[in-house]
Design a protein around this motif. Structure first.
Motif, mmCIF file in Angstrom:
data_model
loop_
_atom_site.group_PDB
_atom_site.id
_atom_site.type_symbol
_atom_site.label_atom_id
_atom_site.label_comp_id
_atom_site.label_asym_id
_atom_site.label_seq_id
_atom_site.Cartn_x
_atom_site.Cartn_y
_atom_site.Cartn_z
ATOM 1 N N ASP A 214 -30.133 41.457 57.833
ATOM 2 C CA ASP A 214 -30.400 40.380 59.007
ATOM 3 C C ASP A 214 -31.927 39.885 58.952
ATOM 4 O OD1 ASP A 214 -27.819 40.924 59.669
ATOM 5 O OD2 ASP A 214 -28.274 41.838 61.558
ATOM 6 N N ASP A 215 -32.828 40.414 58.600
ATOM 7 C CA ASP A 215 -34.096 40.082 58.857
ATOM 8 C C ASP A 215 -34.322 38.646 57.773
ATOM 9 O OD1 ASP A 215 -34.773 41.795 60.613
ATOM 10 O OD2 ASP A 215 -35.904 43.088 59.404
ATOM 11 N N VAL A 216 -33.997 38.869 56.527
ATOM 12 C CA VAL A 216 -33.867 37.666 55.694
ATOM 13 C C VAL A 216 -33.208 36.550 56.256
ATOM 14 C CG1 VAL A 216 -33.589 37.245 53.259
ATOM 15 C CG2 VAL A 216 -34.519 39.388 53.910
ATOM 16 N N LEU A 217 -31.753 36.922 56.473
ATOM 17 C CA LEU A 217 -30.922 35.672 56.782
ATOM 18 C C LEU A 217 -31.652 34.933 58.313
ATOM 19 C CD1 LEU A 217 -27.315 37.492 56.284
ATOM 20 C CD2 LEU A 217 -28.692 35.904 54.927
ATOM 21 N N ARG A 218 -32.135 35.877 58.976
ATOM 22 C CA ARG A 218 -32.650 35.292 60.045
ATOM 23 C C ARG A 218 -33.609 34.303 59.788
ATOM 24 N NH1 ARG A 218 -32.924 39.514 62.956
ATOM 25 N NH2 ARG A 218 -30.991 39.293 63.837
ATOM 26 N N LYS A 219 -34.825 34.649 59.061
ATOM 27 C CA LYS A 219 -35.646 33.839 58.383
ATOM 28 C C LYS A 219 -35.307 32.580 57.722
ATOM 29 C CE LYS A 219 -39.854 33.955 55.325
ATOM 30 N NZ LYS A 219 -40.780 34.931 54.565
ATOM 31 N N ALA A 226 -32.283 22.998 61.175
ATOM 32 C CA ALA A 226 -31.658 21.680 61.387
ATOM 33 C C ALA A 226 -30.115 21.669 60.760
ATOM 34 C CB ALA A 226 -32.431 20.498 60.937
ATOM 35 N N ARG A 227 -30.104 22.412 59.666
ATOM 36 C CA ARG A 227 -28.938 22.529 59.056
ATOM 37 C C ARG A 227 -27.738 23.113 59.732
ATOM 38 N NH1 ARG A 227 -28.184 25.199 53.147
ATOM 39 N NH2 ARG A 227 -25.836 24.979 52.747
ATOM 40 N N TYR A 228 -27.945 24.088 60.456
ATOM 41 C CA TYR A 228 -26.985 24.805 61.343
ATOM 42 C C TYR A 228 -26.881 24.715 62.914
ATOM 43 C CZ TYR A 228 -27.102 27.649 56.901
ATOM 44 O OH TYR A 228 -27.228 27.945 55.711
ATOM 45 N N SER A 229 -27.965 23.637 63.073
ATOM 46 C CA SER A 229 -27.949 23.458 64.634
ATOM 47 C C SER A 229 -26.519 22.668 64.993
ATOM 48 C CB SER A 229 -28.960 22.628 64.953
ATOM 49 O OG SER A 229 -30.307 23.626 64.878
ATOM 50 N N ILE A 230 -26.115 22.975 66.049
ATOM 51 C CA ILE A 230 -24.823 22.156 66.868
ATOM 52 C C ILE A 230 -25.637 21.085 67.730
ATOM 53 C CG2 ILE A 230 -22.982 22.157 68.677
ATOM 54 C CD1 ILE A 230 -22.809 25.065 67.958
ATOM 55 N N PRO A 231 -25.561 19.790 67.294
ATOM 56 C CA PRO A 231 -26.146 18.811 67.879
ATOM 57 C C PRO A 231 -25.860 18.925 69.488
ATOM 58 C CG PRO A 231 -24.798 17.934 66.204
ATOM 59 C CD PRO A 231 -24.193 19.449 66.495
ATOM 60 N N GLU A 232 -26.976 18.026 70.154
ATOM 61 C CA GLU A 232 -27.074 17.864 71.579
ATOM 62 C C GLU A 232 -25.485 17.810 72.181
ATOM 63 O OE1 GLU A 232 -28.367 14.572 74.405
ATOM 64 O OE2 GLU A 232 -30.188 15.788 73.921
ATOM 65 N N PRO A 481 -25.628 31.649 67.639
ATOM 66 C CA PRO A 481 -25.928 33.224 67.444
ATOM 67 C C PRO A 481 -25.961 33.478 65.855
ATOM 68 C CG PRO A 481 -24.890 33.055 69.461
ATOM 69 C CD PRO A 481 -24.723 31.886 68.915
ATOM 70 N N LEU A 482 -26.729 34.408 65.428
ATOM 71 C CA LEU A 482 -26.760 34.474 63.924
ATOM 72 C C LEU A 482 -25.339 35.327 63.879
ATOM 73 C CD1 LEU A 482 -27.941 35.399 61.199
ATOM 74 C CD2 LEU A 482 -28.794 37.354 62.350
ATOM 75 N N GLY A 483 -24.942 36.364 64.556
ATOM 76 C CA GLY A 483 -23.491 36.981 64.568
ATOM 77 C C GLY A 483 -22.273 35.914 64.193
ATOM 78 N N GLN A 484 -22.607 34.728 64.753
ATOM 79 C CA GLN A 484 -21.218 34.011 64.658
ATOM 80 C C GLN A 484 -21.311 33.202 63.235
ATOM 81 O OE1 GLN A 484 -21.147 31.022 67.795
ATOM 82 N NE2 GLN A 484 -21.257 32.754 69.807
ATOM 83 N N ILE A 485 -22.435 32.878 62.500
ATOM 84 C CA ILE A 485 -22.444 32.275 61.327
ATOM 85 C C ILE A 485 -23.093 33.034 60.073
ATOM 86 C CG2 ILE A 485 -22.768 29.907 62.592
ATOM 87 C CD1 ILE A 485 -25.827 30.185 62.111
ATOM 88 N N ARG A 486 -23.029 34.538 60.254
ATOM 89 C CA ARG A 486 -23.709 35.201 59.456
ATOM 90 C C ARG A 486 -23.001 35.342 57.981
ATOM 91 N NH1 ARG A 486 -24.509 40.081 56.640
ATOM 92 N NH2 ARG A 486 -26.647 40.973 56.974
ATOM 93 N N SER A 487 -21.794 35.117 57.950
ATOM 94 C CA SER A 487 -21.109 34.860 56.622
ATOM 95 C C SER A 487 -21.476 33.710 55.887
ATOM 96 C CB SER A 487 -19.533 35.220 56.864
ATOM 97 O OG SER A 487 -19.160 34.071 57.739
ATOM 98 N N GLU A 488 -21.362 32.522 56.620
ATOM 99 C CA GLU A 488 -21.800 31.234 56.203
ATOM 100 C C GLU A 488 -23.296 31.252 55.779
ATOM 101 O OE1 GLU A 488 -22.296 26.533 57.551
ATOM 102 O OE2 GLU A 488 -21.703 28.068 58.945
#
Length: 647
Positions: A214-219, A226-232, A481-488
């Protein structure tokens, strides 16, 4: 503004007058505060740039960037402010402001000016200021300024700047064509042929199979937020009203009688006639045509025999026919019988021969006969007036500070609320949610700078349906949250690592080719999991035929030096390409078909016009002696991307 001119010259010159300001106003964007009175120089100053005698304030630049971001986001709903700024959005907006101010000063130095009356006319013509009836609405104009935190002076200055550009830059940029001699080198360039080799080094075979934790994926997420953000997203409260929501007063018999009296001519008996006619250049020709018609020939055949043609009118009243000929000619035509030939008669255009083709008599209509039609018309008029009055009353309430709940409650309108939605109308947290396509104008307006709780009106269907709405809350762009997109994230991280290995192998292949190996040998030496070597190339004209997008590898091939080798990264961490350029065949311009050169010379005109406008803008900036506060600009960049706040 001048940047917009350049883009417009690149397509159709007719689009030149649709400058950047009109685009912004048409989308209901507005300017921010202009802090031109502050001193220039320190980080604590309020000016990002000085252009001659004009200061570009920090607030103005910040708000302009947000306007440009909102506009771009309409075409790219997933775009975040950070991605917009990182892709050059901030710098482009500053360039537009600098060029606009420099160009305005250059135009004024050259003696050009804009009158208040001309600015008034442009304001009156802008659709964004049109009311429900379609004409300029002062209340809507004032509401626009209030809602967007803009003064009338700021608006007028932007329009004046646009008009100055139209006066000076438009004539310069309108180059109809270039001489064939100037087009010859470009024609030769289009016919140039290049041949090369290419290979693909994919990333996926070199991607690690392990899970880094998780630490590496979080980094990795932080580095690519920007690539993973849900827009406003925005939650919108709204209430709808239409003609059915507004009760119009009934139409009375007295009103029907008054309408009938005012329009008596419309209901009186009338006669219309349809005529065929020919205009001859002289009386001799006209007499010959008339003789043939009286002898039994049709008017069209007689005219054709004389090398002329006949024309037919529609069903005209006597007054309408008089407007196209003369009162005497109309009187004669309406006294003749059906089928009778008139003329020849001398007119300003020549000698006229006419034939009465058809006579239609419409009897007078009594008040009783016309009442159903008049009642329907008056009911429609009253309904439109009532909905306009209702709309204006709602607008007044909103301008007076009434909340959306108060407006809906006072008028007994049903209040609706969306979940947090994107500009497209979809709700990421509720995939099953579907917003009616009819509400698209309201959603667009809600994402164009509306503040939380600020009431606004949107026209959903002209003169028919409307919405009063407010943005209840704004959910800032952020990754899940990381858990929702961890596999991606894990899959993307693996590809990113594989991309690094693919890059190193591509560079090794380039180094081997530069050291003397041919590309196939260098690929074999690089090891397995690398694609076959393929031949690529062709002529510029063939590659860009019919306006098709040129593949990146071919675009690179035509920008390389003969005998060179380069790498090309494939987006999405898919891999790298290695491209080597072998043969370049450049035709002699004198051997090119002159017709090809002429054909190319025509579309080159706008390109040369584009260049002339660019040079004019460069000269304007040189004369204005532009100064940029780079430190303050960098702090604004950090603020917009979320890295820091401007001090």
């Amino acid at each position: 503004m001048i940047t917009a001119l350049r883009r417009l010259f690149g397509s159709a010159v007719g689009k030149f007058l649709a400058l950047a300001f009109v685009v912004i106003v048409g989308l209901a964007f507005a300017l921010g505060d202009v802090t031109g009175n502050s001193s220039f120089g320190g980080i604590g100053g309020a000016n990002v740039a000085r252009v001659g005698n004009t200061d570009i304030g920090l607030g103005e630049l910040r708000d302009r960037v947000r306007m440009a971001y909102n506009q771009t986001r309409e075409q790219q709903p997933g775009l975040t402010m950070a991605a917009f700024v990182e892709s050059g959005g901030l710098d482009q907006v500053l360039d537009q402001l600098v060029e606009g101010a420099a160009f305005e000063q250059l135009a004024e130095d050259m003696g050009f000016g804009v009158s208040k009356r001309l600015v008034d006319g442009r304001i009156a013509d802008l659709p964004v200021f049109a009311g429900v009836s379609g004409s300029f609405d002062q209340a809507r104009f004032e509401a626009f300024l209030t809602q967007n935190g803009m003064t009338e002076t700021q608006l007028r200055r932007d329009i004046a700047q646009q008009l100055l550009a139209e006066q000076v830059a438009a004539p310069i940029g309108r180059v109809p064509a270039v001489p064939p001699a100037m087009a010859e080198p470009y024609a030769a360039l289009l016919l140039e042929k290049r041949q090369g080799l290419a290979t693909f080094v994919p990333a996926s075979p070199f991607a690690p199979k392990s899970d880094p934790g998780d630490d590496v994926l979080r980094k990795y997420l932080t580095q690519n937020v920007a690539r993973y953000s849900i827009p406003e997203r925005r939650v919108i409260q709204y209430a709808l009203f239409d003609r059915g929501s507004v009760k119009a007063p009934p139409v009375t018999d007295a009103e029907i009688a008054e309408f009938y009296k005012r329009n008596a001519a419309q209901y009186a008996a009338k006669e219309t006639r349809r005529l065929a006619q020919v205009i001859a250049p002289d009386k001799k020709t006209a007499d010959a045509i008339a003789a043939k018609v009286r002898g039994g020939a049709s008017l069209s055949d007689a005219a054709r025999a004389a090398g002329l043609s006949s024309s037919n009118t529609g069903d005209l009243t006597q007054s309408a026919y008089a407007a196209t000929t003369s009162a005497d000619a109309a009187k004669t035509a309406f006294a003749a019988r059906e089928g009778e030939l008139l003329g020849p008669t001398q007119t300003e255009l020549g000698w006229s021969i006419a034939r009465v083709e058809n006579v239609t008599t419409t009897p007078a209509r009594s008040l009783a006969d016309a009442t159903p039609e008049i009642r329907a018309q008056l009911e429609k008029n009253k309904a439109e007036e009532a909905v306009v009055d209702y709309y204006n009353a709602v607008q007044d309430a909103v301008n007076g500070g009434a909340s959306i709940e108060e407006v809906a409650s006072d008028r007994k309108l049903e209040l609706h609320e969306t979940p947090a939605i994107l500009p497209s109308g979809s709700a990421p947290a509720k995939p099953d949610f579907a917003l009616s396509p009819d509400l698209a104008p309201m959603v667009t307006q809600a994402f164009q700078g509306a503040s939380e709780g600020e009431g606004q009106l949107a026209t959903l269907k002209q003169n028919e349906q409307f919405a009063v709405f407010a943005v209840k809350s704004i959910v800032a762009a952020a990754p899940p949250p990381l858990g929702q997109i961890r596999s991606e994230l894990l899959a993307d991280w693996r590809l990113a690592q594989g991309q690094k290995v693919a890059r190193d192998k591509a560079r090794a292949i380039v180094k081997a080719v530069e050291g003397g190996k041919d590309l196939p040998a260098a690929v074999r030496a690089a090891g397995p999991n690398i694609g076959n070597v393929q031949a690529i190339g062709g002529s510029r004209a063939e590659i860009a035929r019919d306006g098709a997008q040129v593949p990146p590898e071919l675009a690179l091939l035509f920008s390389m030096a003969e005998g060179s080798v380069k790498t090309l990264e494939i987006p999405g961490n898919r891999g790298w390409m290695v491209i080597s350029l072998g043969k370049v065949d450049r035709p002699d311009a004198k051997d090119i078909d002159p017709e090809q050169v002429k054909g190319l010379a025509r579309p080159l005109g706008p390109a040369f016009g584009n260049e002339l406008v660019a040079q004019l803008a460069t000269e304007a900036k040189r004369r204005a002696e532009v100064q940029i506060n780079k430190d303050l600009l960098e702090q604004l960049r950090k603020e917009l991307t979320g890295a820091a706040a401007v001090q």
